[in-house]
Motif scaffolding. Sequence first.
Motif, PDB file in Angstrom:
ATOM      1  N   SER A 338      -1.592 -11.016   6.068  1.00 25.71           N
ATOM      2  CA  SER A 338      -0.760 -10.613   4.944  1.00 25.71           C
ATOM      3  C   SER A 338       0.584 -10.066   5.449  1.00 25.71           C
ATOM      4  O   SER A 338       0.704  -9.631   6.598  1.00 25.71           O
ATOM      5  CB  SER A 338      -1.481  -9.547   4.125  1.00 25.71           C
ATOM      6  N   ARG A 339       1.597 -10.054   4.572  1.00 24.44           N
ATOM      7  CA  ARG A 339       2.889  -9.449   4.882  1.00 24.44           C
ATOM      8  C   ARG A 339       2.879  -7.943   4.638  1.00 24.44           C
ATOM      9  O   ARG A 339       3.897  -7.278   4.836  1.00 24.44           O
ATOM     10  CB  ARG A 339       3.982 -10.084   4.011  1.00 24.44           C
ATOM     11  N   HIS A 340       1.727  -7.392   4.258  1.00 24.84           N
ATOM     12  CA  HIS A 340       1.747  -6.032   3.722  1.00 24.84           C
ATOM     13  C   HIS A 340       0.815  -5.061   4.448  1.00 24.84           C
ATOM     14  O   HIS A 340       0.172  -4.220   3.826  1.00 24.84           O
ATOM     15  CB  HIS A 340       1.427  -6.085   2.235  1.00 24.84           C
ATOM     16  N   ASP A 443     -11.937  -6.252  -7.403  1.00 23.98           N
ATOM     17  CA  ASP A 443     -12.480  -7.611  -7.445  1.00 23.98           C
ATOM     18  C   ASP A 443     -11.409  -8.648  -7.758  1.00 23.98           C
ATOM     19  O   ASP A 443     -11.722  -9.803  -8.031  1.00 23.98           O
ATOM     20  CB  ASP A 443     -13.626  -7.698  -8.461  1.00 23.98           C
ATOM     21  N   THR A 444     -10.125  -8.247  -7.720  1.00 24.61           N
ATOM     22  CA  THR A 444      -9.025  -9.184  -7.922  1.00 24.61           C
ATOM     23  C   THR A 444      -8.037  -9.012  -6.772  1.00 24.61           C
ATOM     24  O   THR A 444      -8.244  -8.200  -5.867  1.00 24.61           O
ATOM     25  CB  THR A 444      -8.322  -8.949  -9.260  1.00 24.61           C
ATOM     26  N   PHE A 445      -6.921  -9.769  -6.821  1.00 31.89           N
ATOM     27  CA  PHE A 445      -5.945  -9.688  -5.742  1.00 31.89           C
ATOM     28  C   PHE A 445      -4.568 -10.054  -6.272  1.00 31.89           C
ATOM     29  O   PHE A 445      -4.426 -10.693  -7.313  1.00 31.89           O
ATOM     30  CB  PHE A 445      -6.325 -10.626  -4.595  1.00 31.89           C
ATOM     31  N   PHE A 446      -3.537  -9.625  -5.528  1.00 32.19           N
ATOM     32  CA  PHE A 446      -2.177 -10.066  -5.827  1.00 32.19           C
ATOM     33  C   PHE A 446      -1.793 -11.173  -4.852  1.00 32.19           C
ATOM     34  O   PHE A 446      -2.353 -11.271  -3.754  1.00 32.19           O
ATOM     35  CB  PHE A 446      -1.183  -8.908  -5.753  1.00 32.19           C
ATOM     36  N   LYS A 447      -0.843 -12.001  -5.249  1.00 33.61           N
ATOM     37  CA  LYS A 447      -0.296 -13.005  -4.341  1.00 33.61           C
ATOM     38  C   LYS A 447       0.681 -12.307  -3.396  1.00 33.61           C
ATOM     39  O   LYS A 447       1.530 -11.541  -3.823  1.00 33.61           O
ATOM     40  CB  LYS A 447       0.412 -14.113  -5.119  1.00 33.61           C
ATOM     41  N   ASP A 448       0.534 -12.614  -2.132  1.00 35.33           N
ATOM     42  CA  ASP A 448       1.286 -11.907  -1.099  1.00 35.33           C
ATOM     43  C   ASP A 448       2.787 -11.868  -1.385  1.00 35.33           C
ATOM     44  O   ASP A 448       3.428 -10.826  -1.268  1.00 35.33           O
ATOM     45  CB  ASP A 448       1.020 -12.581   0.259  1.00 35.33           C
ATOM     46  N   GLU A 449       3.345 -13.005  -1.778  1.00 33.56           N
ATOM     47  CA  GLU A 449       4.789 -13.093  -1.955  1.00 33.56           C
ATOM     48  C   GLU A 449       5.277 -12.434  -3.244  1.00 33.56           C
ATOM     49  O   GLU A 449       6.484 -12.278  -3.450  1.00 33.56           O
ATOM     50  CB  GLU A 449       5.247 -14.561  -1.937  1.00 33.56           C
ATOM     51  N   ASP A 450       4.349 -12.025  -4.128  1.00 35.25           N
ATOM     52  CA  ASP A 450       4.740 -11.471  -5.424  1.00 35.25           C
ATOM     53  C   ASP A 450       4.758  -9.942  -5.460  1.00 35.25           C
ATOM     54  O   ASP A 450       5.180  -9.350  -6.467  1.00 35.25           O
ATOM     55  CB  ASP A 450       3.773 -11.957  -6.515  1.00 35.25           C
ATOM     56  N   LEU A 451       4.300  -9.277  -4.399  1.00 39.33           N
ATOM     57  CA  LEU A 451       4.054  -7.844  -4.492  1.00 39.33           C
ATOM     58  C   LEU A 451       5.306  -7.046  -4.838  1.00 39.33           C
ATOM     59  O   LEU A 451       5.266  -6.160  -5.710  1.00 39.33           O
ATOM     60  CB  LEU A 451       3.442  -7.315  -3.188  1.00 39.33           C
ATOM     61  N   PHE A 452       6.435  -7.305  -4.189  1.00 34.61           N
ATOM     62  CA  PHE A 452       7.628  -6.496  -4.440  1.00 34.61           C
ATOM     63  C   PHE A 452       8.106  -6.650  -5.878  1.00 34.61           C
ATOM     64  O   PHE A 452       8.538  -5.681  -6.522  1.00 34.61           O
ATOM     65  CB  PHE A 452       8.732  -6.860  -3.461  1.00 34.61           C
ATOM     66  N   ILE A 454       6.185  -7.331  -8.453  1.00 36.73           N
ATOM     67  CA  ILE A 454       5.207  -6.626  -9.284  1.00 36.73           C
ATOM     68  C   ILE A 454       5.431  -5.117  -9.216  1.00 36.73           C
ATOM     69  O   ILE A 454       5.339  -4.406 -10.230  1.00 36.73           O
ATOM     70  CB  ILE A 454       3.779  -6.986  -8.844  1.00 36.73           C
ATOM     71  N   MET A 455       5.729  -4.606  -8.028  1.00 38.51           N
ATOM     72  CA  MET A 455       6.002  -3.173  -7.893  1.00 38.51           C
ATOM     73  C   MET A 455       7.180  -2.757  -8.756  1.00 38.51           C
ATOM     74  O   MET A 455       7.161  -1.684  -9.383  1.00 38.51           O
ATOM     75  CB  MET A 455       6.247  -2.831  -6.416  1.00 38.51           C
ATOM     76  N   GLY A 456       8.218  -3.604  -8.808  1.00 35.00           N
ATOM     77  CA  GLY A 456       9.362  -3.315  -9.670  1.00 35.00           C
ATOM     78  C   GLY A 456       8.976  -3.324 -11.137  1.00 35.00           C
ATOM     79  O   GLY A 456       9.429  -2.471 -11.920  1.00 35.00           O
ATOM     80  N   GLU A 457       8.139  -4.268 -11.538  1.00 36.88           N
ATOM     81  CA  GLU A 457       7.708  -4.363 -12.929  1.00 36.88           C
ATOM     82  C   GLU A 457       6.862  -3.165 -13.333  1.00 36.88           C
ATOM     83  O   GLU A 457       6.881  -2.745 -14.496  1.00 36.88           O
ATOM     84  CB  GLU A 457       6.914  -5.654 -13.135  1.00 36.88           C
ATOM     85  N   LEU A 458       6.112  -2.594 -12.398  1.00 34.45           N
ATOM     86  CA  LEU A 458       5.219  -1.477 -12.702  1.00 34.45           C
ATOM     87  C   LEU A 458       5.882  -0.119 -12.506  1.00 34.45           C
ATOM     88  O   LEU A 458       5.244   0.916 -12.685  1.00 34.45           O
ATOM     89  CB  LEU A 458       3.957  -1.567 -11.838  1.00 34.45           C
ATOM     90  N   VAL A 463      13.242  -0.724  -7.680  1.00 36.15           N
ATOM     91  CA  VAL A 463      12.237  -0.618  -6.618  1.00 36.15           C
ATOM     92  C   VAL A 463      12.085  -1.944  -5.893  1.00 36.15           C
ATOM     93  O   VAL A 463      11.929  -1.983  -4.663  1.00 36.15           O
ATOM     94  CB  VAL A 463      10.892  -0.127  -7.192  1.00 36.15           C
ATOM     95  N   GLU A 464      12.125  -3.057  -6.622  1.00 33.96           N
ATOM     96  CA  GLU A 464      12.048  -4.366  -5.963  1.00 33.96           C
ATOM     97  C   GLU A 464      13.193  -4.524  -4.976  1.00 33.96           C
ATOM     98  O   GLU A 464      12.986  -4.978  -3.831  1.00 33.96           O
ATOM     99  CB  GLU A 464      12.070  -5.494  -6.984  1.00 33.96           C
ATOM    100  N   THR A 465      14.392  -4.152  -5.375  1.00 33.78           N
ATOM    101  CA  THR A 465      15.551  -4.244  -4.479  1.00 33.78           C
ATOM    102  C   THR A 465      15.363  -3.355  -3.259  1.00 33.78           C
ATOM    103  O   THR A 465      15.659  -3.756  -2.118  1.00 33.78           O
ATOM    104  CB  THR A 465      16.836  -3.830  -5.221  1.00 33.78           C
ATOM    105  N   PHE A 466      14.868  -2.130  -3.472  1.00 30.86           N
ATOM    106  CA  PHE A 466      14.605  -1.200  -2.372  1.00 30.86           C
ATOM    107  C   PHE A 466      13.624  -1.802  -1.370  1.00 30.86           C
ATOM    108  O   PHE A 466      13.839  -1.726  -0.149  1.00 30.86           O
ATOM    109  CB  PHE A 466      14.060   0.107  -2.943  1.00 30.86           C
ATOM    110  N   MET A 467      12.554  -2.415  -1.860  1.00 29.07           N
ATOM    111  CA  MET A 467      11.545  -3.006  -0.978  1.00 29.07           C
ATOM    112  C   MET A 467      12.116  -4.190  -0.195  1.00 29.07           C
ATOM    113  O   MET A 467      11.852  -4.334   1.012  1.00 29.07           O
ATOM    114  CB  MET A 467      10.325  -3.448  -1.789  1.00 29.07           C
ATOM    115  N   VAL A 468      12.875  -5.028  -0.862  1.00 28.83           N
ATOM    116  CA  VAL A 468      13.451  -6.195  -0.188  1.00 28.83           C
ATOM    117  C   VAL A 468      14.437  -5.749   0.886  1.00 28.83           C
ATOM    118  O   VAL A 468      14.430  -6.267   2.017  1.00 28.83           O
ATOM    119  CB  VAL A 468      14.136  -7.127  -1.206  1.00 28.83           C
ATOM    120  N   ARG A 469      15.285  -4.794   0.573  1.00 26.62           N
ATOM    121  CA  ARG A 469      16.301  -4.346   1.528  1.00 26.62           C
ATOM    122  C   ARG A 469      15.691  -3.655   2.741  1.00 26.62           C
ATOM    123  O   ARG A 469      16.081  -3.939   3.884  1.00 26.62           O
ATOM    124  CB  ARG A 469      17.279  -3.385   0.838  1.00 26.62           C
ATOM    125  N   HIS A 470      14.727  -2.761   2.506  1.00 26.78           N
ATOM    126  CA  HIS A 470      14.254  -1.904   3.600  1.00 26.78           C
ATOM    127  C   HIS A 470      12.962  -2.395   4.249  1.00 26.78           C
ATOM    128  O   HIS A 470      12.781  -2.204   5.465  1.00 26.78           O
ATOM    129  CB  HIS A 470      14.078  -0.474   3.099  1.00 26.78           C
TER     130      HIS A 470
END
Length: 621
Positions: A338-340, A443-452, A454-458, A463-470
């Motif tokens: 995973s990337r995470h 019992d579920t999972f997120f798609k690896d490439e979608d996490l940032f 999803i974090m912004g949406e929640l 926050v998505e920009t912060f995660m991508v940048r840093h």
Amino acid sequence: MHISKFSHSNFFFLFFLNLALSSLIRAQSAGSAEAYKVKEDLNALSEDAIPVEIWLPKVEDSLAVYQMPKVVPGTYKVHNYGLFVRDFAAFNEAGDSLPVQKLSINSWQIKRAQELHRIQYWVDDSYGDERGRPIFAPSGSSNEEEVFLLNQFAYIGYLEGYKNLPFELEIAHPQGFFGSGAWPAERSDTLDHYQFPSYFLLHDNPMMYCQPDTSSVWIGNSKVELSLYSPNKTVNADTTMALIEAVLQASAEYLGGSLPVDKYSILIYCQSDLKGDFSYGALEHHRSTVLYMPEVDGAIFYEGVRDIVAHEFLHIITPLGIHSEYIQDFDFANPEMSRHLWLYEGVTEYNSHLVQVRDSIYSKEEFLEVMRDKFFANDQYEDLPLTAVSKHTLDIYHDQYQNFYEGGAIAAMALDLYLIEISGGGMRLMDLLNNLSAVFPADTFFKDEDLFRIMGELSFPQVETFMVRHFEAGEPFPWERLFANVGLDYSDEGKTMGWSIGTDELSYDLEQDRFLVTNEEGIDSFGEALGLKARDQIISINGDTLNLFSFQTVLADFQGTLQEGDEVVYRVARPKRNDKFRIKRLKTKAFKVEYDESHLLKWQEEASDRQKAWRKIWLAQ
């Protein structure tokens, strides 16, 4: 090698299904077409190996491949457990041998597989192995007369294509031994039976068989049981539990006051050879954790267990709770990373210390020192994006993995502080994790490439920009601003006055069990006043013996009680010719020295009401 962490609905379903079907499965024959039956005989121990015998499910094809794990969840390192398997043989129901070809380190091909009924082999333990096969000790195995540490993935594999069938495990053991672990068993004096609905649950439930030394407490609605093996009885389960109960309670409160399991098991194996393997640490599981620790009494043991247990316990949040598709359907033979890992290990490590300061087990000053140490450790690694290191931790960046516990933890702290900032004190990292847990239960999972995204949406779009940048692009975190929000002044570099031990260049002599002054360049003005020389081995400071396991305590006592002008006395072993030493007594008066310092943190004396409020939200102090 160290947990608020969320629905484990599927896990509970499997657990209760297991209980309901236990008697039915036990009644099935050894040759059940829909299950494995495994026998491990601990009484047959021979040269640190035990025999494993497996009756297999019915195979329709002419070829079958038996697979041992290459990697297991939580280690993120290739271990190749097939290395420890020998004398592999396959048989039909009549007892005739079937042709077997070893395909790789971890796999065996069996021909005429339609006739396949049973396989057998011996498994050497990893702790006694001397052939240069490094295994992270908590994910290893021990076959000894006094103790058997059974990480079942080191003993049992599966047929390709048949991994998700039930496993019935029978363990024959010496009378007087007890098999500690979280999974329920039907027990007798010398024989225990376990039922596992799948290989994943078999691998996920370690056991330790020895003369029992156990202790238990209730944490919320769950029984936490600690089982400890100390070969020289240096430490014991009751004392250990008494000293870690507070952090268990703090972790449970951080999780919302209850745990998603009815029983949690802590297995501690103590290593008495302190000059041997130093891969101390732990490996997490859904209902348990395995610790491999030095057999030493005192703070180095109990504080180490406390911090490690806090980390492993909080893995309940992630990855045992929140995780990507690569964790959900883990490929034991050829895993994709995973990337995470920053989430799975970095966030967990940060939380393991945050819960302690929020519950006043740490002072806020002690918490800052812990996190500063992580800044220092992070400086020793390459400056790389966390997601790239994570994705390639098995290959290109395998030597960077340990930094997820250092740089990953301070990255988690940056995210926590950013969430407090952008929400005006209305959201912390734990709130975002709770939101993720609600959307992605265990019992579920997120798609690896979608996490940032999803974090912004929640939380907030920024926050998505912060995660991508840093986290993805590797841009440095804005530490001065983030810390200023909670009333802290931060400087990358500066000078400070403080107590010194005379040198900042120490190495360790395992043979003599002593720290030594590495070179002249590292000796400061206090060391010169003492008369320290390069290659001096420090025996004691003010009468307190200094070694690998007392270092932290001795230095804390020394620097915490010292006053200007106090007499300081060192005993050192100064090397002579022919590997001999001259014992010398060095002394001087205490004085502070000025030295270059990095990652300076200081609480502001005139913090604003908002800064104090946000600090309270962050640390609960």
